[in-house]
Design a protein around this motif. Structure first.
Motif, PDB file in Angstrom:
ATOM      1  N   LEU A   1      -1.212  -0.913 -11.488  1.00  0.00           N
ATOM      2  CA  LEU A   1      -0.762   0.478 -11.429  1.00  0.00           C
ATOM      3  C   LEU A   1       0.516   0.651 -12.243  1.00  0.00           C
ATOM      4  O   LEU A   1       0.653   1.624 -13.002  1.00  0.00           O
ATOM      5  N   ARG A   2       1.441  -0.276 -12.087  1.00  0.00           N
ATOM      6  CA  ARG A   2       2.699  -0.196 -12.836  1.00  0.00           C
ATOM      7  C   ARG A   2       2.437  -0.258 -14.345  1.00  0.00           C
ATOM      8  O   ARG A   2       3.013   0.530 -15.120  1.00  0.00           O
TER       9      ARG A   2
ATOM     10  N   GLN B   1      -2.961  -5.167  -7.599  1.00  0.00           N
ATOM     11  CA  GLN B   1      -3.238  -3.745  -7.807  1.00  0.00           C
ATOM     12  C   GLN B   1      -1.941  -2.998  -8.137  1.00  0.00           C
ATOM     13  O   GLN B   1      -1.942  -2.097  -8.986  1.00  0.00           O
ATOM     14  N   ILE B   2      -0.847  -3.362  -7.483  1.00  0.00           N
ATOM     15  CA  ILE B   2       0.453  -2.741  -7.782  1.00  0.00           C
ATOM     16  C   ILE B   2       0.854  -3.039  -9.229  1.00  0.00           C
ATOM     17  O   ILE B   2       1.329  -2.154  -9.962  1.00  0.00           O
TER      18      ILE B   2
ATOM     19  N   THR C   1      -3.623  -6.638  -3.169  1.00  0.00           N
ATOM     20  CA  THR C   1      -2.742  -5.470  -3.212  1.00  0.00           C
ATOM     21  C   THR C   1      -1.624  -5.679  -4.226  1.00  0.00           C
ATOM     22  O   THR C   1      -1.284  -4.760  -4.987  1.00  0.00           O
TER      23      THR C   1
ATOM     24  N   MET D   1       1.982   2.156  -3.397  1.00  0.00           N
ATOM     25  CA  MET D   1       0.955   2.753  -4.256  1.00  0.00           C
ATOM     26  C   MET D   1       0.661   4.207  -3.889  1.00  0.00           C
ATOM     27  O   MET D   1      -0.045   4.894  -4.626  1.00  0.00           O
TER      28      MET D   1
ATOM     29  N   ALA E   1      -1.543   9.009  -6.685  1.00  0.00           N
ATOM     30  CA  ALA E   1      -1.354   8.335  -7.971  1.00  0.00           C
ATOM     31  C   ALA E   1      -2.586   8.488  -8.853  1.00  0.00           C
ATOM     32  O   ALA E   1      -2.479   8.703 -10.063  1.00  0.00           O
TER      33      ALA E   1
ATOM     34  N   THR F   1       0.832  -1.205   0.000  1.00  0.00           N
ATOM     35  CA  THR F   1       0.000   0.000   0.000  1.00  0.00           C
ATOM     36  C   THR F   1       0.864   1.251   0.000  1.00  0.00           C
ATOM     37  O   THR F   1       0.559   2.244  -0.689  1.00  0.00           O
TER      38      THR F   1
ATOM     39  N   PHE G   1      -7.154   3.071  -7.602  1.00  0.00           N
ATOM     40  CA  PHE G   1      -5.863   3.449  -7.044  1.00  0.00           C
ATOM     41  C   PHE G   1      -6.021   4.660  -6.126  1.00  0.00           C
ATOM     42  O   PHE G   1      -6.874   5.527  -6.351  1.00  0.00           O
TER      43      PHE G   1
END
Length: 821
Positions: A534-535, A530-531, A527, A461, A598, A458, A594
């Protein structure tokens, strides 16, 4: 299935015996599957066989297994010990597995006489006599009436087997396994793991009860092996198996994972080997007994002659002396109640109690015998209760573990009147109590580890910028969390091992599957995913400042000099090719998933790309500001170049707002059937804001506000509004425009729309006019524009700061892709 060469003589033999359709041959195929997927449970790996086990397995799991039509098929199977670290879980073992034809089995149960013959002519009857363990199989999905009928036949069959073993002076403890096969058929739609296993357990309990009277005689101590069992006596166990698990709510596609097959073959192979070893020892003892008997007979004849010449006085011990001698030599409870001694002690005490002189003994001697018999009875009952209890290793959550611990401290507490502290039952209970504490600590350690991973993820992010160090931190976290925090096959600390069934040290795999640890692990995995999303999205939007990153496919060039017609299709193909882990439509990239900051960076980039894409689409438009021109544009939107732009722009819009429509489809719908379309203007009220410095003089409304629509046939519709009293708001005056009569207007493409409000500025009579807009075909947009102010001289000037806001009703809105100028 081919019948192999005659099996080796001096190895354990196991016989699979049952009616037709009971699943005997399928279990052999499942044995290889269990050896490959559940080797630690089986404690061995199948390394060779006298038959083609892979072929049998394939036939069993494909449903193409056919009967061999052979009375008996024998397979020689060699097992290599399974190792946990450097420790082997068993010795190397070779075993002969006999599979009988169901029809032959039914015939033998109807006429079991060949079993009692000295040299049976039937291969199956000979296998029954020579085997070291029998596995009786019956289909678990049979009705209770069918099961009862099968059990009755098995009961009669086992009686004949026991008599045959007794007649041949076989050693005691002959293992027999009653197995309910194909228990996956007991599953019903919507079953969870617990409900299905409860249904299987109910069927197993019924099987025990059906044999209850027989088991009381054959197996007084829950199937435990004992060298003091009578000649020919049997040990019987009941279990349920399936060559594959059924689809359940938690596991809708379980695959070809056997259920309890590894446990069945592990136990029956172990029982067969133990029985085989006892038979060999018994044969050796019998040979020495014959030699000693001949020597003793000679001595006995000499002794009898001596006694005839010199008869002794009668001095044999009486019952009281025997009991006193037994009490003097009595061992502590842990020894006298041990498996290898308890039956012998029970028989000795029963002989004392059954003696005709027992009633004439002193009260203390009778009390001693009675109390010891009651202790044995209580201990065996306690062992039975303990054997039926849920072990800590079977718990799957902290509440379940708490129930196990409470049971151990309450109904399974050791009776205060007995000194059982060192008995095997007490050792197992103490071990389980230790396991409860060890499991609580281990699952807590798992939860803490995964919560730490989740917290660190977390934090990653929440970064405002994405650079090379950010990528390194992600890789380091993923590498650490990729494997379980503790080796799953390693024993957890403070979980002792005792040499009893269910006395093994508990491994980390048990707390790893606890509900609490599973939830913590799932939170971390969410999580982690989700990372990754996001990447990937940051890469696609060009937000990561690091070398060797993928192409920023969602960053669009300005239209000047670019091939706008091909750009959308090219970028979409690159997007799908580069980001293969995403599902169709890229829902994982929704910016709302997100956290800030970010999310703000992502939305800003997405908005900019959408605006640039809109410029490319407008570049491709060719439209005249007439109803016909707009209709032609709507028809052209079905061309491939516009469809591709619709797909790409829709993605950019959805990643900002999941409810955003496809902008190309939205515009096409707006322009569809334009010659017949009627736009409704529901003008229920406005709010007019006028700056105080609009003119040098004070401005006040001087009449009604009117909206006029002139149709193609020159007919007009007018909506009138009364101007309310102005209210000062900072440097402006705000007026409410309230309806004066009907205010619903209809508008068709090409109609004229004009709105005006007479005002007084000092002594001058002026007007605010809403008569300009970006398009002559759809003039209803003029109400949202800044009006013009008439002058005392001909012409108008901008009414800077004047704002008309519809506060009740609705006016048609242009699609986001409408090319407004």
């Amino acid at each position: 299935m081919e019948t192999p060469d005659p099996p080796p003589f001096d190895v354990p033999r196991v016989l699979l015996f049952g009616h037709r359709g009971s699943g005997k041959s399928a279990l052999i195929g499942a044995l290889l599957q269990a050896g490959e997927t559940q080797g630690e449970t089986l404690r061995g790996e199948v390394v060779s066989s006298s038959v083609d086990l892979p072929r049998i397995r394939e036939a069993a799991y494909s449903g193409k297994l056919e009967s061999a039509n052979t009375e008996l098929s024998s397979f020689t199977i060699r097992l290599r010990p399974w190792r946990v670290g450097k420790q082997a879980l068993m010795e190397p073992l070779t075993v002969v597995l006999d599979d009988c034809d169901g029809k032959a089995a039914e015939a033998l149960m109807d006429h079991p006489a060949p079993i009692t013959q000295r040299a049976p002519g039937s291969p199956l009857a000979r296998a029954v006599v020579e085997t070291d363990a029998i596995v009786l199989l019956v289909d678990a999905s049979s009705t209770r009436e069918e099961l009862a009928e099968a059990f009755a036949e098995f009961d009669a069959f086992l009686t004949t087997v026991e008599r045959a073993k007794t007649d041949s002076r076989a050693v005691g403890g002959f293992p027999i396994f009653l197995v309910l096969t194909q228990c996956d058929r007991l599953a019903q739609p919507g079953d969870t793991q617990k409900t299905w296993e409860a249904r299987v357990k109910d069927r197993v309990d019924y099987a025990w009860k059906a044999f209850e009277e027989y088991l009381k005689d054959a197996d007084p101590e829950d199937g435990r092996e004992s060298p003091f069992l009578a000649f020919g006596s049997v040990e019987l166990d009941v279990s349920a198996v399936a060559i594959r698990r059924p689809p359940l709510t938690e596991h809708p596609a379980p695959g070809d994972q056997p259920y309890q097959v590894a446990e069945l073959f592990r136990d029956c192979f172990s029982g067969a080997k133990a029985h085989h070893d006892r038979v060999r020892r018994s044969d050796r003892r019998l040979w020495w007994t014959v030699r000693l008997a001949l020597t003793g007979l000679t001595f006995l004849l000499l002794t009898l002659g001596t006694i005839g010449l010199f008869p002794p006085e009668t001095t044999g011990p009486d019952l009281a002396a025997k009991i006193d001698d037994y009490e003097r030599q009595e061992r502590p409870a842990a020894d006298r109640l041990a498996d290898e001694h308890i039956e012998r002690n029970k028989k000795a005490l029963n002989r004392f109690a059954g003696d005709s002189a027992f009633a004439r003994l002193s009260e203390d001697r009778r009390a001693f015998v009675t109390s010891r018999l009651k202790e044995i009875e209580d201990y065996q009952a306690y062992r039975t209760k303990l054997a039926g209890a849920i072990a800590p290793a079977a718990a799957r959550s902290l509440p379940e573990l708490a129930k196990v611990k409470e049971s151990l401290r309450a109904e399974l507490a050791l009776p205060a009147e007995y000194s059982w502290g060192e008995t095997s039952a007490a050792q197992l209970r103490d071990k389980w109590l230790s396991d409860c504490s060890a499991l609580e600590a281990a699952q807590s350690a798992f939860v803490d580890k995964y919560r730490t991973f989740d917290r660190d993820g977390t934090v990653l992010m929440l970064k405002r910028s994405f650079d090379e160090n950010w990528l390194k931190d992600i890789d380091a976290l993923f590498a650490t969390a990729e494997k379980p925090p503790f080796p799953l096959n390693a024993p957890i600390p403070n979980s002792p091992a005792v040499t009893q069934p269910r006395g093994e040290a508990i491994t980390y795999r048990v707390p790893y599957e606890f509900d609490e640890a599973y939830k913590a692990r799932r939170y971390w995995e969410q999580t982690r995913d989700q990372i990754i999303h996001l990447r990937d999205l940051a890469d696609a939007l060009g937000l990561i400042s690091a070398p060797n990153r993928p192409e920023a496919v969602l960053v669009l060039p300005e239209p000047n000099g670019a091939d706008s017609a091909a750009l959308a299709a090219t970028r979409w193909a690159a997007l799908v090719r580069t980001y293969t882990r995403q599902t169709e439509g890229f829902p994982e990239w929704d910016a709302q998933h997100f956290p800030d900051p970010a999310r703000g960076e992502l939305v800003a980039r997405l908005r900019k790309s959408f605006e640039t894409g809109t410029k490319h689409v407008h570049k491709l438009f060719a439209v005249k500001d007439t109803a016909e021109g707009w209709t032609a544009l709507g028809a052209s939107l079905t061309e491939p170049k516009f469809r591709e732009w619709g797909k790409l722009l829709h993605l950019l819009a959805r990643l900002q707002d999941p409810n955003a429509p496809d902008p190309v489809a939205e515009l096409a719908a707006f322009l569809h059937n334009l010659d017949k379309k009627v736009f409704e203007l529901d003008l229920q009220g406005f709010e007019l804001t006028v700056p105080l410095d609009l003119t040098f003089d004070r401005v006040d409304p001087n009449g009604q506000f009117t909206v006029t629509v002139t149709h193609a046939n020159q007919a007009t519709d007018v909506a009138k509004f009364t101007v309310g009293k102005g209210v000062m708001r900072g440097t402006t005056t705000v007026y409410q425009l309230l309806p004066d009569g009907p205010t619903k207007l209809t508008y068709r493409a090409g109609d004229s729309l004009r709105a005006e409000l007479p005002i007084k500025a000092g002594a001058r009579d002026l007007k605010l006019l809403w008569e300009n807009g970006p398009t002559n075909t759809f003039q209803f947009d003029r109400l949202t524009r800044e009006p013009r102010l008439t002058k005392t001289t001909p012409g108008t000037e901008p009414a800077t700061g004047v704002r008309l806001t519809l506060n009740a009703g609705s006016v048609p809105k242009f699609p986001v892709l409408f090319p407004l100028k």
